[in-house]
Design a protein around this motif. Structure first.
Motif, PDB file in Angstrom:
ATOM      1  N   GLU A  43      71.505  85.714  -5.446  1.00  0.00           N
ATOM      2  CA  GLU A  43      70.146  85.243  -5.265  1.00  0.00           C
ATOM      3  C   GLU A  43      69.532  85.853  -4.006  1.00  0.00           C
ATOM      4  OE1 GLU A  43      70.568  80.852  -7.434  1.00  0.00           O
ATOM      5  OE2 GLU A  43      70.103  80.996  -5.297  1.00  0.00           O
ATOM      6  N   ARG A  44      68.225  85.840  -3.984  1.00  0.00           N
ATOM      7  CA  ARG A  44      67.522  86.313  -2.802  1.00  0.00           C
ATOM      8  C   ARG A  44      67.808  85.360  -1.642  1.00  0.00           C
ATOM      9  NH1 ARG A  44      61.483  88.576  -3.479  1.00  0.00           N
ATOM     10  NH2 ARG A  44      62.686  89.599  -5.142  1.00  0.00           N
ATOM     11  N   GLU A  45      68.165  85.934  -0.486  1.00  0.00           N
ATOM     12  CA  GLU A  45      68.517  85.104   0.653  1.00  0.00           C
ATOM     13  C   GLU A  45      67.694  85.468   1.881  1.00  0.00           C
ATOM     14  OE1 GLU A  45      72.610  85.585   1.780  1.00  0.00           O
ATOM     15  OE2 GLU A  45      72.342  87.643   2.466  1.00  0.00           O
ATOM     16  N   PHE A  46      67.515  84.482   2.717  1.00  0.00           N
ATOM     17  CA  PHE A  46      66.742  84.622   3.941  1.00  0.00           C
ATOM     18  C   PHE A  46      67.481  85.496   4.939  1.00  0.00           C
ATOM     19  CE2 PHE A  46      63.990  83.479   7.340  1.00  0.00           C
ATOM     20  CZ  PHE A  46      64.784  83.202   8.445  1.00  0.00           C
ATOM     21  N   VAL A  47      66.722  86.342   5.636  1.00  0.00           N
ATOM     22  CA  VAL A  47      67.283  87.167   6.704  1.00  0.00           C
ATOM     23  C   VAL A  47      66.660  86.782   8.040  1.00  0.00           C
ATOM     24  CG1 VAL A  47      67.568  89.501   7.599  1.00  0.00           C
ATOM     25  CG2 VAL A  47      67.738  89.089   5.125  1.00  0.00           C
ATOM     26  N   ALA A  48      65.338  86.871   8.127  1.00  0.00           N
ATOM     27  CA  ALA A  48      64.647  86.579   9.384  1.00  0.00           C
ATOM     28  C   ALA A  48      63.180  86.306   9.089  1.00  0.00           C
ATOM     29  CB  ALA A  48      64.780  87.732  10.379  1.00  0.00           C
ATOM     30  N   ALA A  49      62.530  85.577   9.985  1.00  0.00           N
ATOM     31  CA  ALA A  49      61.106  85.301   9.843  1.00  0.00           C
ATOM     32  C   ALA A  49      60.477  85.207  11.218  1.00  0.00           C
ATOM     33  CB  ALA A  49      60.864  84.010   9.059  1.00  0.00           C
ATOM     34  N   ILE A  50      59.166  85.442  11.245  1.00  0.00           N
ATOM     35  CA  ILE A  50      58.409  85.321  12.487  1.00  0.00           C
ATOM     36  C   ILE A  50      57.080  84.656  12.168  1.00  0.00           C
ATOM     37  CG2 ILE A  50      57.448  87.669  12.285  1.00  0.00           C
ATOM     38  CD1 ILE A  50      57.670  87.798  15.406  1.00  0.00           C
ATOM     39  N   SER A  51      56.709  83.681  12.980  1.00  0.00           N
ATOM     40  CA  SER A  51      55.462  82.968  12.748  1.00  0.00           C
ATOM     41  C   SER A  51      54.315  83.640  13.494  1.00  0.00           C
ATOM     42  CB  SER A  51      55.610  81.514  13.228  1.00  0.00           C
ATOM     43  OG  SER A  51      55.708  81.483  14.641  1.00  0.00           O
ATOM     44  N   THR A  52      53.094  83.195  13.189  1.00  0.00           N
ATOM     45  CA  THR A  52      51.937  83.744  13.890  1.00  0.00           C
ATOM     46  C   THR A  52      51.967  83.386  15.365  1.00  0.00           C
ATOM     47  OG1 THR A  52      50.685  81.816  13.129  1.00  0.00           O
ATOM     48  CG2 THR A  52      50.428  83.869  11.883  1.00  0.00           C
TER      49      THR A  52
END
Length: 123
Positions: A43-52
């Motif tokens: 399945e597609r998995e989370f790696v990294a994210a950045i907010s505004t």
């Protein structure tokens, strides 16, 4: 919102790659951009994210090796990947959306997706 991902390729274990995601369109509907990956049969998995607001979030598996950043002037999000391992091999996708904090690691919380870019790490 349209997203264009680039920067994948083939690299040996221990090497580095830099992925870019260029965004265009109306940004009023998003408050975060992220990178996800999908290996064959998984399945597609989370790696990294950045907010505004520039808060960053990482999967435990990449913490300390990957860095997410954004260039607001260029509407671009960068994923710098160092110390790559064979298990990092996957198609990487950038996403954008308005996830609440508890959903920021969930692919379903992102409404917009770029095309994938393949990262292959050889042992």
């Amino acid at each position: 919102v349209q997203l264009q991902a680039s920067g994948g390729g083939l690299v040996q274990a221990g090497g580095s790659l830099r992925l870019s995601c260029a965004a265009s369109g109306s940004f009023s509907s998003i408050n975060a951009m992220g990178w996800f990956r999908q290996a064959p049969g998984k399945e597609r998995e989370f790696v990294a994210a950045i907010s505004t607001s520039m808060h960053t979030y990482y999967a435990d598996s990449v913490k300390g090796r990957f860095t997410i950043s954004r260039d607001n002037a260029k509407s671009t999000v960068i994923l710098q990947m160092n110390g790559l391992k064979p298990e990092d091999t996957a198609v990487y996708y950038c996403g954008a959306g308005r996830p609440i904090l508890s959903e920021i690691r969930s692919p379903s919380a992102y409404a917009y997706w770029g095309q994938g870019t393949l990262v292959t790490v050889s042992s």
